[in-house]
Write a protein that holds these residues in place. Sequence first.
Motif, PDB file in Angstrom:
ATOM      1  N   THR A 165      48.024  53.889  39.685  1.00 43.78           N
ATOM      2  CA  THR A 165      48.763  52.634  39.798  1.00 43.78           C
ATOM      3  C   THR A 165      47.981  51.541  39.091  1.00 43.78           C
ATOM      4  O   THR A 165      46.770  51.479  39.194  1.00 43.78           O
ATOM      5  N   HIS A 166      48.725  50.729  38.393  1.00 45.56           N
ATOM      6  CA  HIS A 166      48.070  49.648  37.667  1.00 45.56           C
ATOM      7  C   HIS A 166      48.103  48.377  38.507  1.00 45.56           C
ATOM      8  O   HIS A 166      49.165  47.910  38.906  1.00 45.56           O
ATOM      9  N   HIS A 167      46.940  47.862  38.817  1.00 50.80           N
ATOM     10  CA  HIS A 167      46.873  46.601  39.556  1.00 50.80           C
ATOM     11  C   HIS A 167      46.767  45.488  38.532  1.00 50.80           C
ATOM     12  O   HIS A 167      45.895  45.537  37.671  1.00 50.80           O
ATOM     13  N   PRO A 168      47.657  44.490  38.628  1.00 51.23           N
ATOM     14  CA  PRO A 168      47.594  43.417  37.632  1.00 51.23           C
ATOM     15  C   PRO A 168      46.248  42.691  37.675  1.00 51.23           C
ATOM     16  O   PRO A 168      45.723  42.410  38.753  1.00 51.23           O
ATOM     17  N   GLU A 169      45.715  42.489  36.496  1.00 50.70           N
ATOM     18  CA  GLU A 169      44.406  41.845  36.401  1.00 50.70           C
ATOM     19  C   GLU A 169      44.572  40.408  35.938  1.00 50.70           C
ATOM     20  O   GLU A 169      45.524  40.096  35.238  1.00 50.70           O
ATOM     21  N   ARG A 170      43.659  39.554  36.356  1.00 52.00           N
ATOM     22  CA  ARG A 170      43.710  38.177  35.862  1.00 52.00           C
ATOM     23  C   ARG A 170      42.304  37.712  35.529  1.00 52.00           C
ATOM     24  O   ARG A 170      41.320  38.134  36.154  1.00 52.00           O
ATOM     25  N   ALA A 171      42.262  36.840  34.522  1.00 53.55           N
ATOM     26  CA  ALA A 171      40.969  36.303  34.099  1.00 53.55           C
ATOM     27  C   ALA A 171      40.679  35.049  34.905  1.00 53.55           C
ATOM     28  O   ALA A 171      41.520  34.167  35.044  1.00 53.55           O
ATOM     29  N   THR A 172      39.506  34.984  35.486  1.00 51.22           N
ATOM     30  CA  THR A 172      39.114  33.836  36.295  1.00 51.22           C
ATOM     31  C   THR A 172      37.588  33.693  36.212  1.00 51.22           C
ATOM     32  O   THR A 172      36.976  34.304  35.337  1.00 51.22           O
ATOM     33  N   THR A 173      37.021  32.908  37.096  1.00 53.10           N
ATOM     34  CA  THR A 173      35.563  32.848  37.147  1.00 53.10           C
ATOM     35  C   THR A 173      35.099  33.180  38.563  1.00 53.10           C
ATOM     36  O   THR A 173      35.768  32.858  39.539  1.00 53.10           O
ATOM     37  N   VAL A 174      33.969  33.860  38.665  1.00 53.83           N
ATOM     38  CA  VAL A 174      33.358  34.209  39.945  1.00 53.83           C
ATOM     39  C   VAL A 174      31.956  33.615  39.930  1.00 53.83           C
ATOM     40  O   VAL A 174      31.148  33.968  39.072  1.00 53.83           O
ATOM     41  N   HIS A 175      31.674  32.722  40.843  1.00 54.02           N
ATOM     42  CA  HIS A 175      30.397  31.983  40.862  1.00 54.02           C
ATOM     43  C   HIS A 175      30.114  31.381  39.482  1.00 54.02           C
ATOM     44  O   HIS A 175      28.991  31.443  38.992  1.00 54.02           O
ATOM     45  N   GLY A 176      31.156  30.927  38.836  1.00 55.80           N
ATOM     46  CA  GLY A 176      30.985  30.303  37.521  1.00 55.80           C
ATOM     47  C   GLY A 176      30.901  31.275  36.353  1.00 55.80           C
ATOM     48  O   GLY A 176      30.760  30.852  35.207  1.00 55.80           O
ATOM     49  N   VAL A 177      30.993  32.558  36.630  1.00 56.05           N
ATOM     50  CA  VAL A 177      30.894  33.558  35.559  1.00 56.05           C
ATOM     51  C   VAL A 177      32.306  34.047  35.210  1.00 56.05           C
ATOM     52  O   VAL A 177      33.033  34.498  36.099  1.00 56.05           O
ATOM     53  N   PRO A 178      32.718  33.938  33.938  1.00 56.96           N
ATOM     54  CA  PRO A 178      34.051  34.433  33.571  1.00 56.96           C
ATOM     55  C   PRO A 178      34.175  35.934  33.832  1.00 56.96           C
ATOM     56  O   PRO A 178      33.270  36.696  33.488  1.00 56.96           O
ATOM     57  N   ALA A 179      35.281  36.318  34.462  1.00 59.92           N
ATOM     58  CA  ALA A 179      35.440  37.732  34.803  1.00 59.92           C
ATOM     59  C   ALA A 179      36.909  38.090  34.947  1.00 59.92           C
ATOM     60  O   ALA A 179      37.747  37.224  35.158  1.00 59.92           O
ATOM     61  N   LEU A 180      37.197  39.396  34.813  1.00 59.44           N
ATOM     62  CA  LEU A 180      38.526  39.924  35.095  1.00 59.44           C
ATOM     63  C   LEU A 180      38.505  40.453  36.520  1.00 59.44           C
ATOM     64  O   LEU A 180      37.616  41.225  36.876  1.00 59.44           O
ATOM     65  N   VAL A 181      39.477  40.010  37.337  1.00 61.38           N
ATOM     66  CA  VAL A 181      39.528  40.522  38.703  1.00 61.38           C
ATOM     67  C   VAL A 181      40.930  41.068  38.983  1.00 61.38           C
ATOM     68  O   VAL A 181      41.886  40.735  38.295  1.00 61.38           O
ATOM     69  N   ARG A 182      41.026  41.938  39.991  1.00 61.57           N
ATOM     70  CA  ARG A 182      42.335  42.452  40.388  1.00 61.57           C
ATOM     71  C   ARG A 182      42.379  42.555  41.894  1.00 61.57           C
ATOM     72  O   ARG A 182      41.329  42.664  42.551  1.00 61.57           O
ATOM     73  N   LYS A 183      43.609  42.518  42.424  1.00 59.04           N
ATOM     74  CA  LYS A 183      43.796  42.599  43.875  1.00 59.04           C
ATOM     75  C   LYS A 183      44.031  44.055  44.244  1.00 59.04           C
ATOM     76  O   LYS A 183      44.922  44.706  43.714  1.00 59.04           O
ATOM     77  N   VAL A 184      43.187  44.592  45.125  1.00 60.36           N
ATOM     78  CA  VAL A 184      43.372  45.961  45.593  1.00 60.36           C
ATOM     79  C   VAL A 184      43.338  45.925  47.113  1.00 60.36           C
ATOM     80  O   VAL A 184      42.333  45.563  47.709  1.00 60.36           O
ATOM     81  N   GLY A 185      44.471  46.259  47.717  1.00 65.94           N
ATOM     82  CA  GLY A 185      44.533  46.318  49.176  1.00 65.94           C
ATOM     83  C   GLY A 185      44.158  45.013  49.862  1.00 65.94           C
ATOM     84  O   GLY A 185      43.375  45.023  50.805  1.00 65.94           O
ATOM     85  N   GLY A 186      44.672  43.909  49.365  1.00 67.86           N
ATOM     86  CA  GLY A 186      44.464  42.634  50.042  1.00 67.86           C
ATOM     87  C   GLY A 186      43.190  41.909  49.675  1.00 67.86           C
ATOM     88  O   GLY A 186      43.019  40.758  50.002  1.00 67.86           O
ATOM     89  N   ARG A 187      42.263  42.595  49.022  1.00 71.96           N
ATOM     90  CA  ARG A 187      41.057  41.867  48.618  1.00 71.96           C
ATOM     91  C   ARG A 187      40.871  42.011  47.109  1.00 71.96           C
ATOM     92  O   ARG A 187      41.418  42.911  46.484  1.00 71.96           O
ATOM     93  N   GLU A 188      40.059  41.111  46.575  1.00 70.86           N
ATOM     94  CA  GLU A 188      39.915  41.116  45.128  1.00 70.86           C
ATOM     95  C   GLU A 188      38.617  41.793  44.714  1.00 70.86           C
ATOM     96  O   GLU A 188      37.580  41.624  45.373  1.00 70.86           O
ATOM     97  N   GLU A 189      38.720  42.569  43.666  1.00 75.97           N
ATOM     98  CA  GLU A 189      37.504  43.219  43.159  1.00 75.97           C
ATOM     99  C   GLU A 189      37.340  42.953  41.677  1.00 75.97           C
ATOM    100  O   GLU A 189      38.316  42.705  40.955  1.00 75.97           O
ATOM    101  N   LEU A 190      36.102  42.994  41.256  1.00 78.82           N
ATOM    102  CA  LEU A 190      35.773  42.698  39.865  1.00 78.82           C
ATOM    103  C   LEU A 190      36.106  43.895  38.986  1.00 78.82           C
ATOM    104  O   LEU A 190      35.821  45.033  39.354  1.00 78.82           O
ATOM    105  N   VAL A 191      36.759  43.650  37.867  1.00 82.85           N
ATOM    106  CA  VAL A 191      37.085  44.722  36.930  1.00 82.85           C
ATOM    107  C   VAL A 191      36.044  44.742  35.813  1.00 82.85           C
ATOM    108  O   VAL A 191      35.450  45.766  35.505  1.00 82.85           O
ATOM    109  N   GLN A 192      35.812  43.578  35.251  1.00 82.88           N
ATOM    110  CA  GLN A 192      34.915  43.507  34.104  1.00 82.88           C
ATOM    111  C   GLN A 192      34.419  42.078  33.971  1.00 82.88           C
ATOM    112  O   GLN A 192      35.161  41.143  34.240  1.00 82.88           O
ATOM    113  N   LEU A 193      33.180  41.921  33.600  1.00 81.38           N
ATOM    114  CA  LEU A 193      32.656  40.583  33.336  1.00 81.38           C
ATOM    115  C   LEU A 193      33.075  40.186  31.927  1.00 81.38           C
ATOM    116  O   LEU A 193      33.064  41.003  31.021  1.00 81.38           O
ATOM    117  N   LEU A 194      33.437  38.923  31.762  1.00 86.16           N
ATOM    118  CA  LEU A 194      33.810  38.451  30.430  1.00 86.16           C
ATOM    119  C   LEU A 194      32.758  37.495  29.885  1.00 86.16           C
ATOM    120  O   LEU A 194      32.942  36.906  28.831  1.00 86.16           O
TER     121      LEU A 194
END
Lengths: 273, 71
Positions: free
Chosen positions: B20-49
């Motif tokens: 299953t493909h979880h939609p990913e979005r580009a955002t920042t985590v602690h000020g670091v640009p990253a791709l995150v996705r929602k899996v089962g109600g919580r968000e996990e990091l996909v890749q650092l940008l």
Amino acid sequence: MTFYESFEQVPGIFPYQPPSPPGPGNDPDRRENPDNEPNKERTKVVGKTKSSMEAVKEMGATQIPEVKSNIHCLTIVGQIEGHLVLPPQNKTTKYEHMIPQLVALEQNPEVEGVLIVLNTVGGDVEAGLAIAEIISSMSKPTVSVVLGGGHSIGVPIAVATDYAFIAETASMTIHPIRLTGLVIGVPQTYEYLDKMQDRVVRFVTAHSAITEEKFRELMFRTGELARDIGTVLIGQDAVECGLINEVGGMQQALARLKNLIEERKTRNEVPLQ
Amino acid sequence: MILYTPMQLELVLAGLEQMTHHPERATTVHGVPALVRKVGGREELVQLLSTNPADYLRGDLYPGAPVKPDD
């Protein structure tokens, strides 16, 4: 006469006389109300309680005290994931995360050496070669240890370091590259696969003592693998054919890395005029 | 893409269609640009940008890490 007075009195030893009577007020360092003292520099103590609790909850791991190490250890496990995200039953090493890590290690002045620990079943050719190329082009000393297995594309990564170790029971499978895509023209496909294979062969022969003839012979040997042609090298075998430098484990690898770091330091020292 | 592995390809690629493909979005985590996705109600990091290589050595930011994006 009490019980204690019946013993022989030794001045200074029995009965014991404390130098000052116990209780508050005699200690010169004692502060009655330290919080309200003016003009005192305060030190703030920050606990790690929350994050260590989180770590226990998330990963089942406890926080260990931070010890500054001059080396970093990179583990390459499972499949090396490249252009395709693999299904979740695979344990994967993501190359897009590893490459900037290696860049950071090369750049960070506090890091003096890198230890690569391998237990991989291979994976994407391009991703594996990318990791191998970036390791081989690092200026800092690198040492690899193959534990368990370093198969297929794990071979170029193992030989990319300055010095490679293999555990006595670890194995490395050398076999031809297989096709995973669509075949339209057979001669073209063969040519393409041959070229892809050449990249691996060229890298391995350039970074280890094995000759191209020997490596190709191991790659195309029949009768050793159940589903494929190729060879399984176990521990000493990999050293004998020149692929790996030495049989050894963590102790030897860390000692070798320490030596390489020392060598590099003495090399970089400017002689006094 | 060529997989170079002694493992059976059927085993490696099993379940590829069911992924299953979880939609990913580009955002920042602690000020670091990253791709995150929602899996089962919580968000996990996909890749650092991030382009800062030091961000990739952070202990709290790695692919699959549970994260709280800044937005």
